[in-house]
Design an enzyme around this catalytic site. Structure first.
Site, mmCIF file in Angstrom:
data_model
loop_
_atom_site.group_PDB
_atom_site.id
_atom_site.type_symbol
_atom_site.label_atom_id
_atom_site.label_comp_id
_atom_site.label_asym_id
_atom_site.label_seq_id
_atom_site.Cartn_x
_atom_site.Cartn_y
_atom_site.Cartn_z
ATOM 1 N N LYS A 79 -52.661 39.592 -36.307
ATOM 2 C CA LYS A 79 -51.707 40.658 -36.623
ATOM 3 C C LYS A 79 -52.321 41.981 -36.181
ATOM 4 O O LYS A 79 -53.523 42.204 -36.379
ATOM 5 C CB LYS A 79 -51.440 40.642 -38.131
ATOM 6 N N SER A 154 -43.952 40.944 -43.132
ATOM 7 C CA SER A 154 -44.204 41.801 -41.995
ATOM 8 C C SER A 154 -44.996 41.142 -40.864
ATOM 9 O O SER A 154 -44.999 41.643 -39.744
ATOM 10 C CB SER A 154 -44.975 43.047 -42.454
ATOM 11 N N SER A 178 -46.051 38.964 -46.995
ATOM 12 C CA SER A 178 -45.907 39.086 -45.539
ATOM 13 C C SER A 178 -46.489 37.953 -44.712
ATOM 14 O O SER A 178 -46.330 37.936 -43.490
ATOM 15 C CB SER A 178 -46.522 40.394 -45.066
HETATM 16 N N1 GLN Z 1 -42.074 42.795 -47.891
HETATM 17 C C1 GLN Z 1 -43.142 43.380 -48.635
HETATM 18 C C2 GLN Z 1 -43.142 44.872 -48.440
HETATM 19 O O1 GLN Z 1 -42.400 45.304 -47.640
HETATM 20 C C3 GLN Z 1 -44.441 42.748 -48.268
HETATM 21 C C4 GLN Z 1 -45.298 43.491 -47.325
HETATM 22 C C5 GLN Z 1 -46.606 42.793 -47.046
HETATM 23 O O2 GLN Z 1 -46.915 41.756 -47.638
HETATM 24 N N2 GLN Z 1 -47.395 43.378 -46.168
HETATM 25 O O3 GLN Z 1 -43.855 45.584 -49.070
#
Ligand code: GLN
Length: 478
Positions: A79, A154, A178
Site C-alpha cells: 500500500k 482504503s 481497510s
Molecule cells: N473506512 C474506515 C475509515 O474511513 C477505515 C480506514 C482504514 O482502516 N484505514 O476510516
C-alpha cells in the site's frame, strides 16, 4: 501453466523444488499486469527493474544452495503509505505526489530479509481514509470480480492486485477495516493483526492508536505466509510488542469444539442492508455447527457506540498527524502566497482532497478547547467499555463471528457523496481496532456474482485461533 494464478504458497513450493524460477514467477505477474492493469488500476507505481533484480538474486541464492525465507520469490504489493527508500510513496495524495522517502519501513526490510520481491506500490484512499479507494488522487481502482463496482478501501489497490493475480500477496493498513473490507469485496483473505504484532515504523500514520499493517492473500495460507514474513518485535516502533511474531502450525486447528460467540447487538440492530447477506451468514453458521463448533449469542452492550467512538478518536488523531504536511518540510507547496499563513493555508487547501479536509475539521473540532471533554475524552472512556466487553467475551469464547461489511461491493459514485453512509459500512470492522484485537475476513460466498466475506475476530495475540479456524473452514467448504 500460468504461474500467476497459483496460490503464493504453491509458487514458493515449486520454486524451492526448482520447478520454476523466481524470474519466471515475476514475469508471469508482469504479463498479467500488462494485460489487466489498464482496467484495474491497482498500482500507483510499479518497480519492474528492481523487482527483476531482486528475483535474479533469489534464483542465484537458490542455485548456491542457500536457504530461502518464507516469502521467497513472491511478487508483493505495498500500500502506498508504506515508506520505501528511493521509491515514491504518495499516500494517494497530491500532497505527497513526488515524495521519495529516505528510508524503508521495517516491514519492507522484513520482506527483503525473507526474500520477497517488492513489485510496486498500490492505490488507496487518500491517507487511508475511506472505504472504496475513490478518494485517491490517482483515480479509481476497479474490482477484478466486477469492473463496475468498487474494490473496497482504503487498501483497494492491494486487494485488487491480489484478486487479479497481478500480485501474489500484499500489505495494506487497517485502521478501521481497510484490509478486511476490501478483502471481502474482492473475494480474498485479509488479516488485521493484533495491535503491536507488526511494526508500524515507516508506515504513514492515520490514527496511531488504531493502525496496524494487514495482509492479503488469495487463501488463508497465503495471508498467513505474508503475516509470518513481516511480523515480529521492532525496537524502532514504541508500540511493537515483545509477544509479536507468528509461530504456529496452520494444520493444528479444527472446528470441532471451537467456541464461537455471536454478538446479539448485530442481530438485533437489523443493520444488514441486504437480506441475502443475512441468509448467507445463517447458512455459514450451519456449516460451523455441522462441523462441531459451539455457537452462542452473547451481549457486547457497548458495540452500538463503536462507530461514533471510532470516528471521534480516529479523526482526532488524523488531524494531528496531517498537521505535519504544511508545505514547509516536505510535500506540496503552493505558489499562491505572500505571507507565511497563506503559505500554510493555500498549500493545504490545494493539496488535500475533500475527505482529508473533512476529517481534519472533524478531528480539530473534537480536540478543541471546550469540546475536548465532551467528545474526545468521552470517546476514550467508551473505548475502554468496548474493550471490556470483548475481554469478558473472550474468557469463554475463542472466536467472534460476524459479517465483514453490512453491504455488497457497490457501484462507483453511489455512496461517496454521502460520507455518513460510507462510515456506517464500517460497523463490523472498527470495534476490532478500538480494542486492539486481531481479525480476519475470508470469503463466505457470492451474491449476484459479488463476493461476500465473513469476519473472525480473536483476542489479542490469538491469531493462531482465528487463522487456524479459517483454514479449517476453507477446507470444509472447498
Ligand atoms: N473506512 C474506515 C475509515 O474511513 C477505515 C480506514 C482504514 O482502516 N484505514 O476510516
Amino acid at each position: 501453466m500460468d504461474i500467476s494464478s497459483l496460490k503464493a504458497w504453491e509458487m514458493r513450493e515449486k520454486l524451492l523444488k526448482k520447478e520454476i524460477s523466481a524470474v519466471e514467477i515475476l514475469e508471469s505477474h508482469l504479463n498479467r499486469i500488462d494485460s489487466v492493469e489498464k482496467d484495474i488500476n491497482a498500482f500507483i507505481t510499479i518497480d519492474r527493474d528492481n523487482a527483476l533484480k531482486a528475483s535474479k538474486e533469489v534464483d542465484e541464492k537458490l542455485a548456491r544452495g542457500e536457504s530461502l525465507g518464507v516469502l521467497a520469490g513472491l511478487p508483493i504489493g505495498l500500500k502506498d503509505n508504506i515508506m520505501t527508500k528511493d521509491l515514491r510513496t504518495t499516500c494517494a495524495s497530491k500532497m505527497l505526489e513526488n515524495f521519495i522517502p529516505p528510508f524503508d519501513a521495517t516491514v519492507v526490510r522484513n520482506i527483503r530479509r525473507e526474500d520477497g520481491i517488492i513489485l510496486g506500490k498500490t492505490n488507496l484512499d487518500e491517507f487511508a481514509m475511506g472505504g472504496s479507494t475513490e478518494t485517491s488522487y490517482f483515480g479509481n481502482t476497479r474490482n477484478p470480480r466486477n469492473l463496475d463496482v468498487v474494490p473496497g478501501g482504503s487498501s483497494g489497490g492491494s486487494a485488487a492486485g491480489v484478486a487479479a493475480n497481478e500480485l501474489a500477496i500484499s500489505l495494506g493498513s487497517d485502521t478501521g477495516g481497510s484490509v478486511r473490507q476490501p478483502a471481502s469485496y474482492c473475494g480474498i483473505v485479509g488479516i488485521k493483526p493484533t495491535y503491536g504484532m507488526v511494526s508500524r515504523y515507516g508506515v504513514m500514520p492515520m490514527s496511531n492508536s488504531l493502525d496496524q499493517v494487514g495482509q492479503f492473500g488469495r487463501d488463508v495460507k497465503d495471508a498467513y505466509l505474508m503475516l509470518k514474513g513481516v511480523s515480529g518485535f521492532d525496537p524502532l516502533d514504541g508500540t511493537s510488542s515483545k509477544k509479536s511474531g507468528i509461530n504456529f502450525d496452520l494444520e493444528g486447528g479444527s472446528l470441532k469444539g471451537l467456541r464461537i460467540a455471536l454478538p446479539v447487538e448485530y442481530r438485533d440492530l437489523k443493520v444488514t442492508g441486504d437480506e441475502k447477506i443475512r441468509e448467507m451468514f445463517d447458512n455459514t453458521l450451519k456449516v460451523f455447527e455441522r462441523e462441531g463448533a459451539i455457537i452462542d449469542y452473547v451481549s457486547l452492550p457497548h458495540l452500538k457506540y463503536a462507530l461514533e467512538t471510532y470516528y471521534i478518536i480516529s479523526t482526532a488523531e488524523v488531524s494531528t498527524n496531517l498537521s505535519r504536511l504544511d508545505g514547509i518540510r516536505y510535500g506540496y507547496r503552493t505558489e499562491n502566497y505572500e505571507t507565511l499563513d497563506e503559505l500554510y493555508t493555500m498549500s493545504r487547501t490545494e493539496a488535500f482532497g475533500e475527505e482529508a479536509k473533512r476529517r481534519i475539521m472533524m478531528g480539530t473540532y473534537a480536540l478543541s478547547a471546550g469540546y475536548q471533554d465532551e467528545h474526545y475524552k468521552k470517546a476514550l472512556k467508551v473505548r475502554t467499555l468496548i474493550k471490556n466487553d470483548y475481554d469478558k467475551t473472550f474468557k469463554d469464547y475463542d472466536v467472534i463471528l460476524s459479517l465483514t461489511s453490512p453491504i455488497l461491493p457497490f457501484p462507483f459514485d453511489s455512496i461517496i457523496n454521502s460520507p455518513v453512509d460510507m462510515y456506517k459500512a464500517d460497523l463490523y470492522t472498527v470495534p476490532v481496532n478500538l480494542a486492539g484485537l486481531c481479525a480476519m475476513s475470508m470469503p463466505m460466498g457470492e451474491i449476484d456474482g459479488l463476493p461476500v466475506g465473513m469476519q473472525l475476530t480473536g483476542n489479542r495475540f490469538q491469531e493462531s485461533k482465528i487463522i487456524r479456524a479459517g483454514y479449517a473452514f476453507e477446507k470444509v467448504v472447498k
